[in-house]
Design an enzyme around this catalytic site. Structure first.
Site, PDB file in Angstrom:
ATOM      1  N   SER A   1       4.769  10.642  -1.762  1.00  0.00           N
ATOM      2  CA  SER A   1       3.799  11.353  -0.900  1.00  0.00           C
ATOM      3  C   SER A   1       3.893  12.848  -1.145  1.00  0.00           C
ATOM      4  O   SER A   1       4.976  13.380  -1.450  1.00  0.00           O
ATOM      5  CB  SER A   1       4.108  11.071   0.571  1.00  0.00           C
ATOM      6  OG  SER A   1       3.363  11.943   1.395  1.00  0.00           O
TER       7      SER A   1
ATOM      8  N   TYR B   1       9.793  10.812   7.728  1.00  0.00           N
ATOM      9  CA  TYR B   1       8.897  10.323   6.659  1.00  0.00           C
ATOM     10  C   TYR B   1       9.082  11.191   5.409  1.00  0.00           C
ATOM     11  O   TYR B   1       9.222  10.674   4.294  1.00  0.00           O
ATOM     12  CB  TYR B   1       7.440  10.355   7.143  1.00  0.00           C
ATOM     13  CG  TYR B   1       6.447   9.853   6.121  1.00  0.00           C
ATOM     14  CD1 TYR B   1       6.371   8.505   5.789  1.00  0.00           C
ATOM     15  CD2 TYR B   1       5.574  10.743   5.476  1.00  0.00           C
ATOM     16  CE1 TYR B   1       5.450   8.049   4.848  1.00  0.00           C
ATOM     17  CE2 TYR B   1       4.653  10.292   4.543  1.00  0.00           C
ATOM     18  CZ  TYR B   1       4.594   8.947   4.227  1.00  0.00           C
ATOM     19  OH  TYR B   1       3.691   8.491   3.295  1.00  0.00           O
TER      20      TYR B   1
HETATM   21  N1  LIG Z   1      -2.607   6.553   3.221  1.00  0.00           N
HETATM   22  C1  LIG Z   1      -2.106   7.743   2.992  1.00  0.00           C
HETATM   23  O1  LIG Z   1      -2.653   8.782   3.416  1.00  0.00           O
HETATM   24  C2  LIG Z   1      -0.861   7.899   2.166  1.00  0.00           C
HETATM   25  C3  LIG Z   1      -0.535   9.176   1.709  1.00  0.00           C
HETATM   26  C4  LIG Z   1       0.607   9.358   0.939  1.00  0.00           C
HETATM   27  C5  LIG Z   1       1.398   8.274   0.636  1.00  0.00           C
HETATM   28  N2  LIG Z   1       1.063   7.040   1.090  1.00  0.00           N
HETATM   29  C6  LIG Z   1       1.958   5.932   0.724  1.00  0.00           C
HETATM   30  O2  LIG Z   1       1.212   4.917   0.105  1.00  0.00           O
HETATM   31  C7  LIG Z   1       1.808   3.653   0.353  1.00  0.00           C
HETATM   32  C8  LIG Z   1       0.755   2.693   0.898  1.00  0.00           C
HETATM   33  O3  LIG Z   1       0.222   3.244   2.084  1.00  0.00           O
HETATM   34  P1  LIG Z   1      -1.157   2.729   2.722  1.00  0.00           P
HETATM   35  O4  LIG Z   1      -1.776   3.899   3.380  1.00  0.00           O
HETATM   36  O5  LIG Z   1      -1.932   1.936   1.743  1.00  0.00           O
HETATM   37  O6  LIG Z   1      -0.585   1.782   3.880  1.00  0.00           O
HETATM   38  P2  LIG Z   1      -1.268   0.560   4.648  1.00  0.00           P
HETATM   39  O7  LIG Z   1      -2.745   0.714   4.666  1.00  0.00           O
HETATM   40  O8  LIG Z   1      -0.542   0.456   5.945  1.00  0.00           O
HETATM   41  O9  LIG Z   1      -0.899  -0.692   3.718  1.00  0.00           O
HETATM   42  C9  LIG Z   1       0.453  -0.978   3.530  1.00  0.00           C
HETATM   43  C10 LIG Z   1       0.620  -2.188   2.639  1.00  0.00           C
HETATM   44  O10 LIG Z   1       2.033  -2.423   2.540  1.00  0.00           O
HETATM   45  C11 LIG Z   1       2.351  -3.661   3.155  1.00  0.00           C
HETATM   46  N3  LIG Z   1       3.582  -3.520   3.925  1.00  0.00           N
HETATM   47  C12 LIG Z   1       3.788  -2.772   5.048  1.00  0.00           C
HETATM   48  N4  LIG Z   1       5.032  -2.964   5.503  1.00  0.00           N
HETATM   49  C13 LIG Z   1       5.605  -3.861   4.650  1.00  0.00           C
HETATM   50  C14 LIG Z   1       6.865  -4.485   4.604  1.00  0.00           C
HETATM   51  N5  LIG Z   1       7.806  -4.247   5.530  1.00  0.00           N
HETATM   52  N6  LIG Z   1       7.104  -5.350   3.615  1.00  0.00           N
HETATM   53  C15 LIG Z   1       6.165  -5.627   2.670  1.00  0.00           C
HETATM   54  N7  LIG Z   1       4.958  -5.075   2.664  1.00  0.00           N
HETATM   55  C16 LIG Z   1       4.685  -4.205   3.653  1.00  0.00           C
HETATM   56  C17 LIG Z   1       1.156  -4.007   4.049  1.00  0.00           C
HETATM   57  O11 LIG Z   1       0.997  -5.401   4.213  1.00  0.00           O
HETATM   58  P3  LIG Z   1       1.566  -6.146   5.538  1.00  0.00           P
HETATM   59  O12 LIG Z   1       0.943  -5.493   6.699  1.00  0.00           O
HETATM   60  O13 LIG Z   1       1.233  -7.580   5.359  1.00  0.00           O
HETATM   61  O14 LIG Z   1       3.027  -5.984   5.464  1.00  0.00           O
HETATM   62  C18 LIG Z   1       0.009  -3.432   3.216  1.00  0.00           C
HETATM   63  O15 LIG Z   1      -0.340  -4.311   2.185  1.00  0.00           O
HETATM   64  C19 LIG Z   1       2.969   3.920   1.315  1.00  0.00           C
HETATM   65  O16 LIG Z   1       4.176   4.009   0.593  1.00  0.00           O
HETATM   66  C20 LIG Z   1       2.608   5.263   1.927  1.00  0.00           C
HETATM   67  O17 LIG Z   1       3.756   5.972   2.360  1.00  0.00           O
HETATM   68  C21 LIG Z   1      -0.051   6.815   1.845  1.00  0.00           C
END
Ligand SMILES: NC(=O)c1ccc[n+]([C@@H]2O[C@H](COP(=O)([O-])OP(=O)(O)OC[C@H]3O[C@@H](n4cnc5c(N)ncnc54)[C@H](OP(=O)(O)O)[C@@H]3O)[C@@H](O)[C@H]2O)c1
Length: 246
Positions: free
Chosen positions: A141, A155
């Protein structure tokens, strides 16, 4: 577009959000893709069908990233299924917010376990099944470099750990021509950080480009770093953040 035909990939947390966009992109380029999830079975099954209908191959594996044995087993299952793992994308992650006086020990342990420990576990197991020339990608991130809010310290700590881990791992795996890189998104429109959510206005105020990113944009960078043109990039943390850190 880079062709990944014949490659086998594992994406953690691939059922929704950024992870799902990565699964779709890698599969569309010909890779066989396994992905993990912890709860969203319906979305996971739908994604497997979507990939199959487009002529690709995807496998969903239920494995909670907070359970290190489950993570290790998911990697082993992927290797058994495809015979190898060429590309590992450590994407699963959660956000826990709270200032240092508020954050609870259990929440601290949970985010460390999912955002840091599982990345170590998946990587350690995957390298046993990865041919020379493989690719390891972390979804870190921008918050490893810039945390402009109260309540984001933990975080940021987890994503900072991934930033550093990337550098050391690149040294460990360089002799095998395995590259290790860290993609650092800014705000991306997902369930975890919706573009219509309560933080959106503040986020946009901090950015050079006044919009949220799309999962597909992150997936495009994953695809490039997983492909042959990126063979000389390793140990890098690459911002894709709309100028959040500019
Ligand atoms: N969105 C942003 O603005 C942003 C910015 C910077 C970095 N990121 C990073 O990008 C990555 C993905 O974020 P996102 O925004 O796509 O999140 P998201 O929309 O919440 O999706 C998260 C994904 O990970 C899975 N997941 C969550 N907890 C889990 C667990 N304990 N075990 C296995 N799978 C799990 C979820 O499926 P289930 O619910 O079935 O577990 C889902 O498929 C993360 O590492 C986040 O820190 C996101």
């Amino acid at each position: 577009m880079v062709s990944l035909t014949g490659k086998a990939a594992l994406v953690t947390g691939g059922s929704r959000g950024i992870g799902a966009a990565i699964v779709l992109r890698l599969a569309s380029e010909g890779a066989s893709v396994a992905f993990t999830y912890s709860a969203s079975s319906e979305q996971a099954n739908r994604l497997v069908d979507q990939v199959a209908k487009a002529g690709g191959k995807a496998v969903a594996i239920k494995a909670d990233a907070a359970d290190q044995e489950a993570v290790r087993e998911a990697v082993r299952q992927t290797a058994k299924h495809f015979g190898k793992i060429d590309i590992l994308v450590n994407n699963a992650g959660i956000i826990v917010l709270g200032s240092i006086t508020e954050i609870q020990e259990a929440d601290f342990q949970r985010i460390l376990s999912i955002n840091v420990h599982s990345v170590f576990t998946a990587t350690q197991e995957a390298v046993h099944h990865m041919p020379d020339g493989g690719r390891i990608l972390h979804i870190g991130s921008v918050n490893s470099e810039r945390m402009p809010f109260v309540g984001g310290s933990v975080y940021a700590l987890t994503k900072g750990a991934i930033f550093s881990f990337t550098k050391g791992l690149a040294r460990d795996l360089g002799p095998r021509n395995i590259t290790v890189n860290n993609i650092q998104p800014g705000p991306v429109d997902t369930d975890a950080n919706p573009a219509s959510g309560p933080f959106a206005e503040t986020m946009l105020g901090l950015m050079a480009l006044k919009r949220y990113g799309k999962g597909e944009e992150i997936a495009g960078l994953v695809s490039y770093l997983a492909g042959p043109e990126a063979a000389y990039i390793t140990g890098a943390s690459i911002l894709i953040d709309g100028g959040f850190a500019a």
